[in-house]
Design a protein around this motif. Structure first.
Motif, PDB file in Angstrom:
ATOM      1  N   SER A  20       0.828  -1.206   0.000  1.00  0.00           N
ATOM      2  CA  SER A  20       0.000   0.000   0.000  1.00  0.00           C
ATOM      3  C   SER A  20       0.862   1.256   0.000  1.00  0.00           C
ATOM      4  CB  SER A  20      -0.917  -0.014   1.233  1.00  0.00           C
ATOM      5  OG  SER A  20      -1.510   1.242   1.428  1.00  0.00           O
ATOM      6  N   THR A  21       1.877   1.271   0.840  1.00  0.00           N
ATOM      7  CA  THR A  21       2.766   2.432   0.940  1.00  0.00           C
ATOM      8  C   THR A  21       3.562   2.621  -0.348  1.00  0.00           C
ATOM      9  OG1 THR A  21       2.941   2.113   3.334  1.00  0.00           O
ATOM     10  CG2 THR A  21       4.667   3.413   2.282  1.00  0.00           C
ATOM     11  N   HIS A  22       4.023   1.523  -0.920  1.00  0.00           N
ATOM     12  CA  HIS A  22       4.773   1.586  -2.177  1.00  0.00           C
ATOM     13  C   HIS A  22       3.876   2.098  -3.302  1.00  0.00           C
ATOM     14  CE1 HIS A  22       7.960   0.806  -4.944  1.00  0.00           C
ATOM     15  NE2 HIS A  22       7.400  -0.247  -5.516  1.00  0.00           N
ATOM     16  N   ALA A  23       2.613   1.693  -3.295  1.00  0.00           N
ATOM     17  CA  ALA A  23       1.664   2.168  -4.306  1.00  0.00           C
ATOM     18  C   ALA A  23       1.531   3.681  -4.257  1.00  0.00           C
ATOM     19  CB  ALA A  23       0.298   1.515  -4.096  1.00  0.00           C
ATOM     20  N   PHE A  24       1.480   4.226  -3.056  1.00  0.00           N
ATOM     21  CA  PHE A  24       1.352   5.675  -2.922  1.00  0.00           C
ATOM     22  C   PHE A  24       2.602   6.367  -3.451  1.00  0.00           C
ATOM     23  CE2 PHE A  24       0.391   9.513  -0.120  1.00  0.00           C
ATOM     24  CZ  PHE A  24      -0.675   9.914  -0.908  1.00  0.00           C
ATOM     25  N   SER A  25       3.768   5.813  -3.152  1.00  0.00           N
ATOM     26  CA  SER A  25       5.016   6.374  -3.687  1.00  0.00           C
ATOM     27  C   SER A  25       4.996   6.356  -5.208  1.00  0.00           C
ATOM     28  CB  SER A  25       6.212   5.565  -3.187  1.00  0.00           C
ATOM     29  OG  SER A  25       6.317   5.589  -1.784  1.00  0.00           O
ATOM     30  N   GLN A  26       4.512   5.270  -5.768  1.00  0.00           N
ATOM     31  CA  GLN A  26       4.471   5.143  -7.229  1.00  0.00           C
ATOM     32  C   GLN A  26       3.527   6.165  -7.852  1.00  0.00           C
ATOM     33  OE1 GLN A  26       3.470   0.935  -7.019  1.00  0.00           O
ATOM     34  NE2 GLN A  26       5.380   0.385  -8.055  1.00  0.00           N
ATOM     35  N   MET A  27       2.322   6.294  -7.299  1.00  0.00           N
ATOM     36  CA  MET A  27       1.359   7.198  -7.939  1.00  0.00           C
ATOM     37  C   MET A  27       1.756   8.665  -7.779  1.00  0.00           C
ATOM     38  SD  MET A  27      -2.100   7.081  -5.604  1.00  0.00           S
ATOM     39  CE  MET A  27      -2.009   5.329  -5.237  1.00  0.00           C
ATOM     40  N   GLU A  28       2.363   9.020  -6.655  1.00  0.00           N
ATOM     41  CA  GLU A  28       2.796  10.403  -6.478  1.00  0.00           C
ATOM     42  C   GLU A  28       3.932  10.758  -7.435  1.00  0.00           C
ATOM     43  OE1 GLU A  28       1.693  13.001  -3.843  1.00  0.00           O
ATOM     44  OE2 GLU A  28       0.059  11.751  -4.585  1.00  0.00           O
ATOM     45  N   ALA A  29       4.656   9.738  -7.901  1.00  0.00           N
ATOM     46  CA  ALA A  29       5.719   9.945  -8.880  1.00  0.00           C
ATOM     47  C   ALA A  29       5.209   9.764 -10.310  1.00  0.00           C
ATOM     48  CB  ALA A  29       6.881   8.990  -8.615  1.00  0.00           C
ATOM     49  N   GLY A  30       3.896   9.564 -10.462  1.00  0.00           N
ATOM     50  CA  GLY A  30       3.302   9.458 -11.787  1.00  0.00           C
ATOM     51  C   GLY A  30       3.253   8.060 -12.370  1.00  0.00           C
ATOM     52  N   GLN A  31       3.655   7.045 -11.603  1.00  0.00           N
ATOM     53  CA  GLN A  31       3.645   5.663 -12.092  1.00  0.00           C
ATOM     54  C   GLN A  31       2.300   5.019 -11.745  1.00  0.00           C
ATOM     55  OE1 GLN A  31       7.096   3.518 -10.709  1.00  0.00           O
ATOM     56  NE2 GLN A  31       8.538   4.982 -11.587  1.00  0.00           N
ATOM     57  N   LEU A  32       1.272   5.375 -12.485  1.00  0.00           N
ATOM     58  CA  LEU A  32      -0.086   4.991 -12.099  1.00  0.00           C
ATOM     59  C   LEU A  32      -0.391   3.515 -12.334  1.00  0.00           C
ATOM     60  CD1 LEU A  32      -2.097   8.127 -13.284  1.00  0.00           C
ATOM     61  CD2 LEU A  32      -0.978   7.682 -11.088  1.00  0.00           C
ATOM     62  N   GLU A  33       0.078   2.943 -13.421  1.00  0.00           N
ATOM     63  CA  GLU A  33      -0.200   1.526 -13.661  1.00  0.00           C
ATOM     64  C   GLU A  33       0.500   0.629 -12.643  1.00  0.00           C
ATOM     65  OE1 GLU A  33       0.344   0.288 -17.674  1.00  0.00           O
ATOM     66  OE2 GLU A  33      -1.007   1.812 -18.488  1.00  0.00           O
ATOM     67  N   PRO A  34       1.786   0.832 -12.355  1.00  0.00           N
ATOM     68  CA  PRO A  34       2.406   0.045 -11.282  1.00  0.00           C
ATOM     69  C   PRO A  34       1.720   0.270  -9.936  1.00  0.00           C
ATOM     70  CG  PRO A  34       4.087   1.066 -12.634  1.00  0.00           C
ATOM     71  CD  PRO A  34       2.781   1.660 -13.067  1.00  0.00           C
ATOM     72  N   ALA A  35       1.285   1.500  -9.677  1.00  0.00           N
ATOM     73  CA  ALA A  35       0.591   1.796  -8.423  1.00  0.00           C
ATOM     74  C   ALA A  35      -0.698   1.006  -8.323  1.00  0.00           C
ATOM     75  CB  ALA A  35       0.304   3.287  -8.319  1.00  0.00           C
ATOM     76  N   SER A  74       0.098  -2.529  -7.345  1.00  0.00           N
ATOM     77  CA  SER A  74       0.537  -2.636  -5.954  1.00  0.00           C
ATOM     78  C   SER A  74      -0.628  -2.509  -4.988  1.00  0.00           C
ATOM     79  CB  SER A  74       1.588  -1.559  -5.648  1.00  0.00           C
ATOM     80  OG  SER A  74       2.758  -1.727  -6.407  1.00  0.00           O
ATOM     81  N   ILE A  75      -1.512  -1.528  -5.219  1.00  0.00           N
ATOM     82  CA  ILE A  75      -2.588  -1.310  -4.265  1.00  0.00           C
ATOM     83  C   ILE A  75      -3.618  -2.428  -4.329  1.00  0.00           C
ATOM     84  CG2 ILE A  75      -4.077   0.135  -5.730  1.00  0.00           C
ATOM     85  CD1 ILE A  75      -3.366   0.491  -1.934  1.00  0.00           C
ATOM     86  N   GLU A  76      -3.847  -2.992  -5.500  1.00  0.00           N
ATOM     87  CA  GLU A  76      -4.786  -4.105  -5.587  1.00  0.00           C
ATOM     88  C   GLU A  76      -4.252  -5.338  -4.871  1.00  0.00           C
ATOM     89  OE1 GLU A  76      -7.860  -3.903  -6.477  1.00  0.00           O
ATOM     90  OE2 GLU A  76      -7.584  -1.812  -6.992  1.00  0.00           O
ATOM     91  N   ARG A  77      -2.963  -5.573  -4.978  1.00  0.00           N
ATOM     92  CA  ARG A  77      -2.354  -6.695  -4.243  1.00  0.00           C
ATOM     93  C   ARG A  77      -2.482  -6.477  -2.748  1.00  0.00           C
ATOM     94  NH1 ARG A  77       3.522  -6.643  -6.313  1.00  0.00           N
ATOM     95  NH2 ARG A  77       3.852  -8.275  -4.722  1.00  0.00           N
ATOM     96  N   SER A  78      -2.239  -5.234  -2.308  1.00  0.00           N
ATOM     97  CA  SER A  78      -2.331  -4.919  -0.883  1.00  0.00           C
ATOM     98  C   SER A  78      -3.735  -5.142  -0.350  1.00  0.00           C
ATOM     99  CB  SER A  78      -1.915  -3.463  -0.646  1.00  0.00           C
ATOM    100  OG  SER A  78      -2.166  -3.079   0.684  1.00  0.00           O
TER     101      SER A  78
END
Length: 425
Positions: free
Chosen positions: A164-179, A182-186
Motif C-alpha cells: 500500500s505504501t509503495h503504491a502511494f510512492s508510485q502514484m505520487e511519482a506518476g507511475q499509475l499503472e504500477p501503483a 501494488s494497491i490491488e495486491r495490498s
C-alpha cells in the motif's frame, strides 16, 4: 527474546507481550483503532518492554496527542538498558521525532533501514507525504520517496502495509499503472487497511474516476470506526467527490459531521488542512460558504497552530485566516514562517490574502512564485491541487479563462471539472 511479525528481535521474554505488540503494530499500520490498547496489554505482560512504551508515545503523536505520550516515552528510555542494536537505533530515531528534532534524522533513519530494512515503524516514519521525506522540504521529494520504497521492496514482498505504501510512492511519482497493481495486491491481502483504502482513493483521483472513487470510499467507510485516525481524511475525499458530482448536500453533511473542528475526531493536522481546502474548493466551484465557517476554522488554526512550524499546516491556516478576514493571523504566518519551505509559505499566504481581497493580479503574481515547486510544502498531489485551482480561478477572473483551462489541462487535467463553472464565469 521474541520476534515481531517482520522478524525483528524484541527484548521481551513474554510470548503474550510479543503477541499483543504484534497486534498493536498491525492496528497502527492499518490506521485501525485498538493499537494503544494492544501496546498497553503488552506492557501489562512485561512492564520493561521498551518498544511497547515507545509505540504508545509514537501512536499518540501520530494521532495529534503527542503531549500525552511523554510519560510513555520516558518509560521507554528507562527500559533502554540491554536493548539490541536494532532496538537502540529504533528508540533513538523515534525518540528524536517525539522530541521534535527532525534535522538530520532522515539520514540516520535511512542508514538504519539499510541495516534493518524490515524495521517497519522506521520505514513508516520515512515514507509518505506526512513523513520525514514528505515534510523534509527538499527538492525531488517524490522521487526520493519512490527511491526509498523501491529499495525496501525486495525485503517486504507481499506485505500488505508495504504494498500500500509503495503504491502511494508510485502514484505520487506518476507511475499509475504500477501503483494500481501494488494497491490491488495490498487490498486483496488486507481489505480493511484504512491506509490502503486511502491510497486506493488517491488512485481513483489521479485517473479522474470520480464516480467510482466516491462509490468505493462511501462503501468502505461504513465499517470504519469514526475514531479511526484516517476517518476525517477519508471523509474529506468523499466530500470533494460529492462536490465534483454537484451533490452539495452530501458535501455539507460530510463536512459538518466528520471534518468540522467542532465534530471531527481526526488529528489536528488533518482538520486544519482538510476543512479550509474543502471550503475553498467549494467557493471556487461557485458554492456559497457562510462566513462563520471560515471564522470557525480560522479560530481553530489560531488555537492549535498559533506558532508557524509546519509549512503544510501553515499554508492552510493562512488560507483560513485570509478567507475569514483575520489579517493578524495571515501576518503572523508571513512574518514568522520558518523551515526549508518558508519562502513558499509566505508566497502562498500572500496569494490567499490577495484572493480574499479579490485582487486577482496580485494573487497570480504570488502564486507564480510557488506553483513550480510547491511539492516542497508537503502533502499529496491531490491536496496541492488547491494551488493550481486557485491560480486558474484568479486567471479566469482576470478575463484569461483560456489560459486558466490550459494551465489545468497541462498540469492536472482531472481537476478541471471541479472549477469549470468558476472558469466559465
Amino acid at each position: 527474546m521474541q520476534k515481531d511479525q517482520y522478524g525483528n528481535l524484541l527484548t521481551t521474554s513474554s510470548v503474550k507481550a510479543r503477541d499483543a505488540y504484534v497486534r498493536g503494530l498491525d492496528c497502527n499500520l492499518a490506521a485501525a483503532p485498538g493499537a494503544e490498547e494492544a501496546f498497553q496489554e503488552a506492557i501489562t505482560e512485561d512492564e520493561n518492554f521498551a518498544l511497547a512504551h515507545l509505540a504508545i508515545a509514537r501512536n499518540r503523536q501520530v494521532e495529534g496527542r503527542g503531549v500525552s505520550g511523554r510519560e510513555s516515552y520516558a518509560a521507554a528510555k528507562a527500559c533502554a538498558e540491554g536493548l539490541s542494536p536494532r532496538e537502540q537505533g529504533h528508540l533513538a530515531i523515534i525518540g528524536s521525532l517525539l522530541e521534535g528534532r527532525s534535522d538530520g534524522i532522515y539520514e540516520k533513519a535511512y542508514a538504519h533501514l539499510q541495516e534493518f530494512p524490515r524495521d517497519v515503524m522506521i520505514a513508516q516514519a520515512c515514507l509518505g507525504v506526512f513523513s520525514l521525506i514528505g515534510f523534509g522540504g527538499q527538492p525531488g521529494r517524490e522521487a526520493e520517496n519512490l527511491a526509498l520504497s523501491s529499495m525496501l521492496a525486495p525485503y517486504y514482498g507481499d506485505d500488505w502495509w508495504f504494498l500500500s505504501t509503495h503504491a502511494f510512492s508510485q502514484m505520487e511519482a506518476g507511475q499509475l499503472e504500477p501503483a494500481a497493481r501494488s494497491i490491488e495486491r495490498s487490498l486483496a491481502i488486507n481489505p480493511r487497511n484504512a491506509n490502503g483504502s486511502h491510497h486506493r482513493a488517491h488512485l481513483y483521483y489521479e485517473v479522474g474516476e470520480t464516480k467510482a472513487g466516491l462509490a468505493y470510499l462511501k462503501d468502505w467507510i461504513t465499517d470504519y470506526d469514526p475514531q479511526g485516525v484516517m476517518h476525517c481524511h477519508l471523509s474529506w475525499h468523499i466530500a470533494l467527490w460529492a462536490l465534483a458530482e454537484g451533490d452539495v448536500k452530501t458535501m455539507w453533511e460530510v463536512a459538518d459531521t466528520t471534518i468540522d473542528p467542532k465534530t471531527s475526531t481526526g488529528p489536528a493536522l488533518n482538520i486544519v488542512t482538510d476543512m479550509p481546502a474543502l471550503l475553498y474548493r467549494a467557493e471556487l466551484a461557485g458554492v456559497k460558504v457562510a462566513p462563520e465557517r471560515w471564522q470557525a476554522i480560522s479560530d481553530y488554526a489560531t488555537a492549535r497552530f498559533a506558532k508557524p512550524r509546519l509549512g503544510f499546516a501553515d499554508v492552510h491556516a493562512a488560507l483560513a485566516h485570509a478567507m475569514a478576514g483575520n489579517a493578524e493571523g495571515v501576518a503572523t504566518i508571513i512574518e514568522k514562517a520558518n523551515g526549508p519551505a518558508e519562502h513558499l509559505v509566505r508566497a502562498l499566504a500572500e496569494a490567499f490574502q490577495a484572493f480574499a481581497k479579490q485582487d486577482w493580479q496580485l494573487t497570480t503574481e504570488h502564486l507564480t512564485k510557488a506553483i513550480s515547486d510547491h511539492a516542497l510544502i508537503g502533502g499529496s498531489r491531490a491536496q496541492r491541487d488547491l494551488i493550481e485551482l486557485a491560480m486558474a480561478a484568479a486567471l479566469a477572473r482576470r478575463g484569461r479563462a483560456e489560459e486558466a483551462k490550459r494551465l489545468l489541462m497541462s498540469r492536472r487535467p482531472q481537476a478541471l471539472g471541479t472549477i469549470a463553472q468558476t472558469i466559465s464565469n
